[in-house]
Design a protein around this motif. Structure first.
Motif, PDB file in Angstrom:
ATOM      1  N   ILE A 101       0.837  -1.203   0.000  1.00 50.88           N
ATOM      2  CA  ILE A 101       0.000   0.000   0.000  1.00 50.88           C
ATOM      3  C   ILE A 101       0.873   1.254   0.000  1.00 50.88           C
ATOM      4  O   ILE A 101       0.581   2.229  -0.713  1.00 50.88           O
ATOM      5  N   ILE A 102       1.945   1.251   0.804  1.00 51.27           N
ATOM      6  CA  ILE A 102       2.873   2.383   0.818  1.00 51.27           C
ATOM      7  C   ILE A 102       3.381   2.657  -0.598  1.00 51.27           C
ATOM      8  O   ILE A 102       3.420   3.801  -1.059  1.00 51.27           O
ATOM      9  N   ILE A 103       3.775   1.589  -1.281  1.00 53.36           N
ATOM     10  CA  ILE A 103       4.322   1.732  -2.627  1.00 53.36           C
ATOM     11  C   ILE A 103       3.254   2.202  -3.609  1.00 53.36           C
ATOM     12  O   ILE A 103       3.511   3.061  -4.462  1.00 53.36           O
ATOM     13  N   LEU A 104       2.049   1.664  -3.478  1.00 48.08           N
ATOM     14  CA  LEU A 104       0.955   2.101  -4.344  1.00 48.08           C
ATOM     15  C   LEU A 104       0.712   3.598  -4.204  1.00 48.08           C
ATOM     16  O   LEU A 104       0.642   4.337  -5.197  1.00 48.08           O
ATOM     17  N   PHE A 108       1.253   7.383  -6.736  1.00 52.89           N
ATOM     18  CA  PHE A 108       0.340   8.505  -6.978  1.00 52.89           C
ATOM     19  C   PHE A 108       0.935   9.832  -6.529  1.00 52.89           C
ATOM     20  O   PHE A 108       0.560  10.883  -7.046  1.00 52.89           O
ATOM     21  N   TYR A 109       1.839   9.785  -5.554  1.00 48.65           N
ATOM     22  CA  TYR A 109       2.376  11.014  -4.971  1.00 48.65           C
ATOM     23  C   TYR A 109       3.862  11.196  -5.267  1.00 48.65           C
ATOM     24  O   TYR A 109       4.585  11.803  -4.483  1.00 48.65           O
ATOM     25  N   ASN A 110       4.299  10.672  -6.411  1.00 53.06           N
ATOM     26  CA  ASN A 110       5.673  10.876  -6.859  1.00 53.06           C
ATOM     27  C   ASN A 110       6.670  10.548  -5.752  1.00 53.06           C
ATOM     28  O   ASN A 110       7.480  11.380  -5.340  1.00 53.06           O
ATOM     29  N   SER A 111       6.576   9.321  -5.243  1.00 55.97           N
ATOM     30  CA  SER A 111       7.442   8.854  -4.150  1.00 55.97           C
ATOM     31  C   SER A 111       7.304   9.734  -2.909  1.00 55.97           C
ATOM     32  O   SER A 111       8.263   9.981  -2.191  1.00 55.97           O
ATOM     33  N   ALA A 130       6.309  -1.584  -9.613  1.00 53.38           N
ATOM     34  CA  ALA A 130       6.822  -0.687  -8.582  1.00 53.38           C
ATOM     35  C   ALA A 130       7.207  -1.463  -7.325  1.00 53.38           C
ATOM     36  O   ALA A 130       8.241  -1.197  -6.704  1.00 53.38           O
ATOM     37  N   VAL A 131       6.366  -2.434  -6.928  1.00 49.79           N
ATOM     38  CA  VAL A 131       6.681  -3.250  -5.748  1.00 49.79           C
ATOM     39  C   VAL A 131       7.948  -4.056  -5.999  1.00 49.79           C
ATOM     40  O   VAL A 131       8.849  -4.120  -5.147  1.00 49.79           O
ATOM     41  N   ASN A 132       8.065  -4.670  -7.169  1.00 44.15           N
ATOM     42  CA  ASN A 132       9.260  -5.437  -7.508  1.00 44.15           C
ATOM     43  C   ASN A 132      10.513  -4.569  -7.447  1.00 44.15           C
ATOM     44  O   ASN A 132      11.554  -4.984  -6.926  1.00 44.15           O
ATOM     45  N   ASP A 234      10.541   7.635   4.189  1.00 47.57           N
ATOM     46  CA  ASP A 234      11.913   8.018   3.879  1.00 47.57           C
ATOM     47  C   ASP A 234      12.731   6.793   3.491  1.00 47.57           C
ATOM     48  O   ASP A 234      13.489   6.812   2.515  1.00 47.57           O
ATOM     49  N   PHE A 235      12.581   5.743   4.260  1.00 45.44           N
ATOM     50  CA  PHE A 235      13.365   4.535   4.007  1.00 45.44           C
ATOM     51  C   PHE A 235      13.001   3.904   2.671  1.00 45.44           C
ATOM     52  O   PHE A 235      13.874   3.516   1.896  1.00 45.44           O
ATOM     53  N   MET A 236      11.720   3.796   2.384  1.00 45.85           N
ATOM     54  CA  MET A 236      11.286   3.126   1.162  1.00 45.85           C
ATOM     55  C   MET A 236      11.739   3.875  -0.091  1.00 45.85           C
ATOM     56  O   MET A 236      11.943   3.255  -1.137  1.00 45.85           O
ATOM     57  N   TYR A 237      11.911   5.186   0.006  1.00 46.50           N
ATOM     58  CA  TYR A 237      12.171   5.963  -1.197  1.00 46.50           C
ATOM     59  C   TYR A 237      13.524   6.662  -1.225  1.00 46.50           C
ATOM     60  O   TYR A 237      13.799   7.415  -2.140  1.00 46.50           O
TER      61      TYR A 237
END
Length: 244
Positions: A101-104, A108-111, A130-132, A234-237
Protein backbone atom coordinates in the motif's frame (compact mmCIF):
# COMPACT_ATOMS: atom_id res chain seq x y z
CA UNK A 1 -12.35 30.32 27.80
CA UNK A 2 -14.76 27.41 28.05
CA UNK A 3 -17.59 27.11 25.55
CA UNK A 4 -21.11 26.49 26.75
CA UNK A 5 -23.20 24.22 24.59
CA UNK A 6 -26.96 24.09 24.46
CA UNK A 7 -28.66 20.86 25.41
CA UNK A 8 -30.07 20.46 21.89
CA UNK A 9 -26.61 20.88 20.37
CA UNK A 10 -25.16 18.16 22.61
CA UNK A 11 -27.99 15.78 21.71
CA UNK A 12 -27.66 16.50 17.99
CA UNK A 13 -23.86 16.06 18.05
CA UNK A 14 -24.19 12.81 19.96
CA UNK A 15 -26.70 11.47 17.43
CA UNK A 16 -24.35 12.28 14.54
CA UNK A 17 -21.38 10.73 16.27
CA UNK A 18 -23.23 7.53 17.17
CA UNK A 19 -24.33 7.16 13.55
CA UNK A 20 -20.71 7.53 12.47
CA UNK A 21 -19.66 4.94 15.04
CA UNK A 22 -22.23 2.53 13.68
CA UNK A 23 -21.79 3.17 9.96
CA UNK A 24 -18.27 4.53 9.61
CA UNK A 25 -19.35 7.18 7.13
CA UNK A 26 -22.33 9.40 6.36
CA UNK A 27 -23.40 11.54 3.38
CA UNK A 28 -22.88 15.20 4.23
CA UNK A 29 -26.43 15.88 3.06
CA UNK A 30 -27.72 13.81 6.00
CA UNK A 31 -25.75 15.74 8.65
CA UNK A 32 -26.20 19.33 7.57
CA UNK A 33 -26.04 20.57 11.16
CA UNK A 34 -22.41 19.35 11.34
CA UNK A 35 -21.36 21.49 8.39
CA UNK A 36 -23.53 24.49 9.26
CA UNK A 37 -23.17 24.82 13.02
CA UNK A 38 -19.65 25.29 14.33
CA UNK A 39 -20.49 24.21 17.87
CA UNK A 40 -22.04 20.93 16.72
CA UNK A 41 -19.02 20.27 14.53
CA UNK A 42 -16.70 20.92 17.46
CA UNK A 43 -18.70 18.63 19.74
CA UNK A 44 -18.63 15.76 17.24
CA UNK A 45 -14.89 16.27 16.79
CA UNK A 46 -14.42 16.22 20.57
CA UNK A 47 -16.27 12.90 20.80
CA UNK A 48 -13.97 11.51 18.11
CA UNK A 49 -10.81 12.75 19.85
CA UNK A 50 -11.87 10.97 23.03
CA UNK A 51 -11.81 7.75 20.99
CA UNK A 52 -8.41 8.55 19.37
CA UNK A 53 -10.17 9.11 16.07
CA UNK A 54 -10.86 11.98 13.70
CA UNK A 55 -13.70 13.18 11.51
CA UNK A 56 -12.73 13.92 7.93
CA UNK A 57 -14.82 15.40 5.15
CA UNK A 58 -14.02 14.06 1.70
CA UNK A 59 -16.19 14.84 -1.28
CA UNK A 60 -19.81 14.38 -0.27
CA UNK A 61 -19.02 12.13 2.67
CA UNK A 62 -18.12 12.38 6.34
CA UNK A 63 -15.81 9.66 7.69
CA UNK A 64 -14.82 8.47 11.16
CA UNK A 65 -11.16 7.44 11.01
CA UNK A 66 -9.00 5.97 13.82
CA UNK A 67 -5.67 7.77 14.21
CA UNK A 68 -4.05 5.57 16.87
CA UNK A 69 -3.90 1.88 17.70
CA UNK A 70 -5.59 2.71 21.01
CA UNK A 71 -8.77 3.72 19.18
CA UNK A 72 -11.69 1.29 19.57
CA UNK A 73 -12.15 1.63 15.80
CA UNK A 74 -8.61 0.51 15.01
CA UNK A 75 -8.59 -2.72 13.00
CA UNK A 76 -6.09 -5.09 14.61
CA UNK A 77 -4.15 -7.79 12.81
CA UNK A 78 -6.43 -10.61 13.86
CA UNK A 79 -9.51 -8.86 12.51
CA UNK A 80 -7.78 -8.06 9.21
CA UNK A 81 -6.77 -11.71 8.81
CA UNK A 82 -10.27 -12.89 9.64
CA UNK A 83 -12.10 -10.51 7.31
CA UNK A 84 -9.74 -9.93 4.40
CA UNK A 85 -7.00 -12.55 4.16
CA UNK A 86 -7.13 -16.25 3.24
CA UNK A 87 -6.99 -19.00 5.83
CA UNK A 88 -3.52 -19.52 7.23
CA UNK A 89 -2.44 -15.92 6.74
CA UNK A 90 0.04 -14.54 9.28
CA UNK A 91 1.04 -11.10 10.49
CA UNK A 92 3.76 -11.18 7.85
CA UNK A 93 1.07 -11.13 5.17
CA UNK A 94 -0.34 -7.99 6.78
CA UNK A 95 3.07 -6.29 6.85
CA UNK A 96 3.62 -7.16 3.20
CA UNK A 97 0.16 -5.78 2.45
CA UNK A 98 1.04 -2.54 4.23
CA UNK A 99 4.31 -2.16 2.31
CA UNK A 100 2.43 -2.77 -0.95
CA UNK A 101 0.00 0.00 0.00
CA UNK A 102 2.87 2.38 0.82
CA UNK A 103 4.32 1.73 -2.63
CA UNK A 104 0.96 2.10 -4.34
CA UNK A 105 0.33 5.48 -2.76
CA UNK A 106 3.90 6.51 -3.52
CA UNK A 107 3.16 5.96 -7.21
CA UNK A 108 0.34 8.51 -6.98
CA UNK A 109 2.38 11.01 -4.97
CA UNK A 110 5.67 10.88 -6.86
CA UNK A 111 7.44 8.85 -4.15
CA UNK A 112 5.77 11.06 -1.51
CA UNK A 113 7.48 14.19 -2.81
CA UNK A 114 4.16 15.96 -3.48
CA UNK A 115 1.13 16.91 -1.41
CA UNK A 116 -1.20 16.39 -4.36
CA UNK A 117 -1.50 13.32 -6.58
CA UNK A 118 0.66 13.52 -9.70
CA UNK A 119 -1.38 10.94 -11.61
CA UNK A 120 -5.04 10.06 -11.92
CA UNK A 121 -4.87 6.26 -12.01
CA UNK A 122 -2.57 3.26 -12.12
CA UNK A 123 -2.94 -0.20 -13.61
CA UNK A 124 -2.15 -3.37 -11.70
CA UNK A 125 0.94 -4.23 -13.75
CA UNK A 126 2.47 -0.83 -12.97
CA UNK A 127 1.81 -1.37 -9.27
CA UNK A 128 3.42 -4.81 -9.47
CA UNK A 129 6.47 -3.39 -11.24
CA UNK A 130 6.82 -0.69 -8.58
CA UNK A 131 6.68 -3.25 -5.75
CA UNK A 132 9.26 -5.44 -7.51
CA UNK A 133 11.56 -2.44 -7.98
CA UNK A 134 11.39 -1.44 -4.31
CA UNK A 135 12.11 -4.95 -3.10
CA UNK A 136 15.01 -5.28 -5.53
CA UNK A 137 16.45 -2.13 -3.98
CA UNK A 138 15.90 -3.59 -0.53
CA UNK A 139 17.86 -6.72 -1.53
CA UNK A 140 20.92 -4.59 -2.23
CA UNK A 141 21.24 -3.30 1.33
CA UNK A 142 23.85 -5.31 3.20
CA UNK A 143 22.60 -7.48 6.05
CA UNK A 144 24.30 -5.50 8.84
CA UNK A 145 22.80 -2.18 7.77
CA UNK A 146 19.39 -3.72 7.26
CA UNK A 147 19.45 -5.13 10.80
CA UNK A 148 20.22 -1.66 12.17
CA UNK A 149 17.32 -0.20 10.21
CA UNK A 150 15.02 -2.92 11.51
CA UNK A 151 15.98 -2.12 15.11
CA UNK A 152 15.38 1.60 14.58
CA UNK A 153 12.00 1.15 12.90
CA UNK A 154 10.86 -2.01 14.71
CA UNK A 155 9.94 -3.39 11.30
CA UNK A 156 11.19 -6.78 10.08
CA UNK A 157 12.26 -5.90 6.54
CA UNK A 158 14.26 -9.12 6.14
CA UNK A 159 11.21 -11.34 6.66
CA UNK A 160 9.00 -9.10 4.51
CA UNK A 161 11.55 -9.27 1.70
CA UNK A 162 11.81 -13.05 2.05
CA UNK A 163 8.01 -13.31 1.96
CA UNK A 164 7.74 -11.38 -1.31
CA UNK A 165 10.62 -13.23 -2.96
CA UNK A 166 9.21 -16.59 -1.88
CA UNK A 167 6.10 -15.95 -3.94
CA UNK A 168 8.22 -17.01 -6.92
CA UNK A 169 8.23 -20.54 -5.50
CA UNK A 170 4.49 -20.37 -4.99
CA UNK A 171 4.11 -19.18 -8.56
CA UNK A 172 6.02 -22.14 -9.97
CA UNK A 173 3.98 -24.61 -7.90
CA UNK A 174 0.78 -22.91 -9.01
CA UNK A 175 1.92 -23.05 -12.61
CA UNK A 176 2.48 -26.78 -12.42
CA UNK A 177 -0.77 -27.43 -10.60
CA UNK A 178 -3.26 -24.99 -12.08
CA UNK A 179 -1.53 -23.00 -14.78
CA UNK A 180 -1.88 -19.82 -12.73
CA UNK A 181 1.34 -17.77 -12.98
CA UNK A 182 0.08 -14.52 -11.45
CA UNK A 183 0.69 -15.12 -7.74
CA UNK A 184 2.10 -11.67 -7.06
CA UNK A 185 -0.71 -10.07 -9.02
CA UNK A 186 -3.12 -12.23 -7.03
CA UNK A 187 -1.64 -10.88 -3.80
CA UNK A 188 -1.98 -7.29 -5.02
CA UNK A 189 -5.55 -8.00 -6.11
CA UNK A 190 -6.25 -9.15 -2.55
CA UNK A 191 -4.77 -5.87 -1.25
CA UNK A 192 -6.85 -3.98 -3.81
CA UNK A 193 -9.99 -5.72 -2.55
CA UNK A 194 -9.15 -4.66 1.02
CA UNK A 195 -8.64 -1.05 -0.09
CA UNK A 196 -11.92 -1.05 -2.03
CA UNK A 197 -13.84 -2.27 1.01
CA UNK A 198 -12.26 0.51 3.06
CA UNK A 199 -13.29 3.04 0.37
CA UNK A 200 -9.63 3.86 -0.28
CA UNK A 201 -9.44 3.04 -4.01
CA UNK A 202 -11.93 2.67 -6.83
CA UNK A 203 -11.79 0.21 -9.72
CA UNK A 204 -12.33 2.20 -12.93
CA UNK A 205 -12.07 -0.73 -15.34
CA UNK A 206 -9.33 -1.85 -17.73
CA UNK A 207 -7.38 -3.26 -14.77
CA UNK A 208 -6.93 0.29 -13.43
CA UNK A 209 -7.63 1.91 -10.07
CA UNK A 210 -7.83 5.46 -8.77
CA UNK A 211 -7.67 6.96 -5.28
CA UNK A 212 -10.83 8.10 -3.52
CA UNK A 213 -11.23 11.53 -1.97
CA UNK A 214 -11.09 9.84 1.44
CA UNK A 215 -7.59 8.56 0.74
CA UNK A 216 -6.38 11.92 -0.53
CA UNK A 217 -7.54 13.68 2.65
CA UNK A 218 -5.97 11.04 4.91
CA UNK A 219 -2.64 11.30 3.10
CA UNK A 220 -2.60 15.09 3.27
CA UNK A 221 -3.52 15.22 6.95
CA UNK A 222 -1.72 12.22 8.40
CA UNK A 223 0.18 9.86 6.14
CA UNK A 224 3.23 12.01 5.42
CA UNK A 225 3.58 12.94 9.08
CA UNK A 226 6.70 11.35 10.61
CA UNK A 227 4.75 10.67 13.80
CA UNK A 228 2.49 8.27 11.93
CA UNK A 229 4.78 6.59 9.41
CA UNK A 230 7.86 6.21 11.66
CA UNK A 231 10.19 7.14 8.82
CA UNK A 232 9.01 4.26 6.63
CA UNK A 233 8.39 6.58 3.69
CA UNK A 234 11.91 8.02 3.88
CA UNK A 235 13.37 4.53 4.01
CA UNK A 236 11.29 3.13 1.16
CA UNK A 237 12.17 5.96 -1.20
CA UNK A 238 15.72 7.00 -0.29
CA UNK A 239 17.19 4.20 -2.40
CA UNK A 240 16.85 3.84 -6.13
CA UNK A 241 17.65 0.56 -7.80
CA UNK A 242 21.40 0.30 -8.34
CA UNK A 243 22.16 3.34 -6.15
CA UNK A 244 22.35 1.83 -2.67
Amino acid sequence: MSVEYKHEQIIEAHKIYMRLVGEGSLPRAEVKSYTREEQIEELVNQFAREDDAAIIMAGDMLYLVPIATTSPFHMNNELIKKLYLPNGATNLDIYLMYVSIIILLGEFYNSYQSQEPTRGFINMEEWLAAVNTRFESLKQIDEENLKKIEEEQEYNWTKILEKWMAIDDVKEKAKRQTGNTNSRISFLNMVKSFLEKQDMVKDIGNNEIELTEKTKVIIQRYYMDYEYNRGLLDFMYQYEKGEV
